[in-house]
Design an enzyme around this catalytic site. Structure first.
Site, PDB file in Angstrom:
ATOM      1  N   TYR A   1      16.163  29.369  10.200  1.00 10.55           N
ATOM      2  CA  TYR A   1      15.451  30.271  10.714  1.00 10.55           C
ATOM      3  C   TYR A   1      15.146  30.184  12.246  1.00 10.55           C
ATOM      4  O   TYR A   1      15.488  28.946  12.546  1.00 10.55           O
ATOM      5  CB  TYR A   1      13.984  29.746  10.103  1.00 10.55           C
ATOM      6  CG  TYR A   1      13.848  30.207   8.591  1.00 10.55           C
ATOM      7  CD1 TYR A   1      13.249  31.556   8.569  1.00 10.55           C
ATOM      8  CD2 TYR A   1      13.321  29.202   7.764  1.00 10.55           C
ATOM      9  CE1 TYR A   1      13.111  31.918   6.965  1.00 10.55           C
ATOM     10  CE2 TYR A   1      13.105  29.655   6.558  1.00 10.55           C
ATOM     11  CZ  TYR A   1      12.966  30.778   6.062  1.00 10.55           C
ATOM     12  OH  TYR A   1      12.680  31.312   4.798  1.00 10.55           O
TER      13      TYR A   1
ATOM     14  N   LYS B   1       0.888  -1.167  -0.022  1.00 13.35           N
ATOM     15  CA  LYS B   1       0.231  -0.073  -0.072  1.00 13.35           C
ATOM     16  C   LYS B   1       0.972   1.217  -0.035  1.00 13.35           C
ATOM     17  O   LYS B   1       2.068   1.053   0.153  1.00 13.35           O
ATOM     18  CB  LYS B   1      -0.863   0.026   1.099  1.00 13.35           C
ATOM     19  CG  LYS B   1      -0.049   0.131   2.399  1.00 13.35           C
ATOM     20  CD  LYS B   1      -1.113   0.011   3.875  1.00 13.35           C
ATOM     21  CE  LYS B   1      -0.407   0.347   4.927  1.00 13.35           C
ATOM     22  NZ  LYS B   1      -1.243   0.408   6.081  1.00 13.35           N
TER      23      LYS B   1
END
Length: 390
Positions: free
Chosen positions: A273, A46
């Protein structure tokens, strides 16, 4: 007039996911070696084969001894069948609209379907009538997960419904374990007790149940008593065991990029950041053009390492500062000979010489980000080019 903007051409990007099907084959073979002759292995492919490519993973697993394939969505099951993979296929996740649109073709193609409620059972029956073919049904029993699955109290009602419907054939009962990755957790034994008693009630209505399946990767590796008729490994096929094991498993996915910039910075220089990282000494930083839009988890910022391949040899170095959307920074060290264009292995199988350092695994990035390797390997985005090794 609106002009379409072309998507990024992966041929012109430095980032690559290398998929090694032989690793999936070897891992499957190692897992089948743990099973008794009467127990089959369903390769769970899957989520596009956990990010490795569904058809690539399926073919590799079948070569390694898998005799079943499992996917969540019916459309994925149809893709496997259309690819000519002539083995039993199970699909288990659909809602009424999908069932109406897709299940008739699914059942008509001989694909097994799971049902987890009386409503899903009726959907399967309606689709089977439309396909003019009996549906092969696996009853999913909710033994404690609280997701898909019928309440044990419904077992007799479901059994009677199947017994009285000429378009339904019950071929299996199954469940999913909540805590098999923690062998000490008593929840697994409690779930098995519920499963067994529910199967007894079901059998009272429909007779013997041909197949029972319980074990995921963790239970396959740690609970041989739960192998039953069929096991359903997922993440272990791709090289990451969810429990400690001596079984040799090799990562099938390697994520790579290249250094874009190398520059010298002084001690105390901020990186990224929020300025969460400052260099501890004068050092050399490298910029890698890959970030959270490519699948790296921002939560893992400043907590993991990558492998840089230079003319002087391979070296593991820390990723520093916040992970940005399109880039990360690594601290190459003050004496590094790294140069722009050098390869960076983010995680996976670096394949270096025995004396060289190896790359970190997806499990180490998962630990850094507070998640699991399943999420790491399935998060690599579509803008990262896939290359399947031959």
């Amino acid at each position: 007039m609106t002009l379409p903007i072309p998507a990024e051409d992966p041929r012109h990007l430095p980032n690559r996911v290398l998929i090694d099907p032989s690793a999936i084959t070897e891992n499957t073979r190692a897992l089948t070696g743990l099973l008794q002759e009467q127990t089959a292995l369903m390769a769970v492919v899957k989520a596009d084969g956990y990010g490795h490519g569904m058809l690539t993973a399926a073919r590799a697993a079948l070569e390694g001894g898998a005799t079943w394939l499992g996917v969540a969505h019916p459309a994925s099951a149809l893709a496997l069948a259309r690819a000519g993979l002539d083995v039993p296929i199970l699909t288990w996740l659909y809602e009424p609209h999908t069932a109406e649109q897709v299940l008739p073709e699914v059942i008509g193609s001989g694909i097994d379907v799971s049902v987890g409620s009386l409503e899903m059972l009726h959907l399967a029956s309606a689709a089977a009538q439309q396909a003019e073919r009996r549906a092969r049904v696996h009853l999913k029993i909710d033994t404690g997960m609280g997701r898909n699955g019928a309440a044990p109290s419904l077992a007799r009602d479901i059994g009677r419904t199947v017994r009285d419907d000429e378009f339904l054939q019950l071929v299996a009962a199954w469940t999913h374990l909540t805590s098999a990755d923690d062998p000490a957790d008593p929840a697994t034994d409690q779930q098995v007790e519920v499963f067994d008693s529910t199967c007894e009630a079901l059998a009272d209505e429909v007779g013997p149940i041909p197949l029972q399946h319980i074990a995921n990767s963790a239970a396959l590796l740690s609970r041989p008593d739960l192998h039953r008729d069929l096991v359903r490994p997922g993440i272990a096929l791709y090289g990451y065991p969810p429990v400690p094991t001596d079984v040799p498993l090799r990562p099938a996915m390697t994520l790579t990029s290249r250094l874009a910039i190398v520059k010298d910075v002084p001690e105390g220089h901020a990186v990224g950041y929020g300025r969460i990282h400052h260099t501890a000494q004068p050092t050399r930083l490298g910029l890698v053009p890959l970030g959270y839009a490519d699948g790296l988890h921002r939560a893992g910022s400043d907590r993991c390492e990558v492998l840089v391949r230079t003319a002087a040899g391979d070296r593991r170095v820390p990723q520093v500062g916040r992970i940005s959307m399109d880039q990360i920074v690594v601290d190459l060290g003050p004496d590094s000979e790294a140069a722009p264009g050098d390869e960076v292995v983010i995680f996976g199988d670096s394949g270096g010489a025995p004396h060289e350092p190896s790359a970190v695994g997806a499990d180490e990035w998962a630990l850094a980000a507070g998640t699991i390797p399943y999420e790491v390997v399935t998060s690599v985005s579509g803008r990262v080019a896939r290359q399947v090794l031959s």
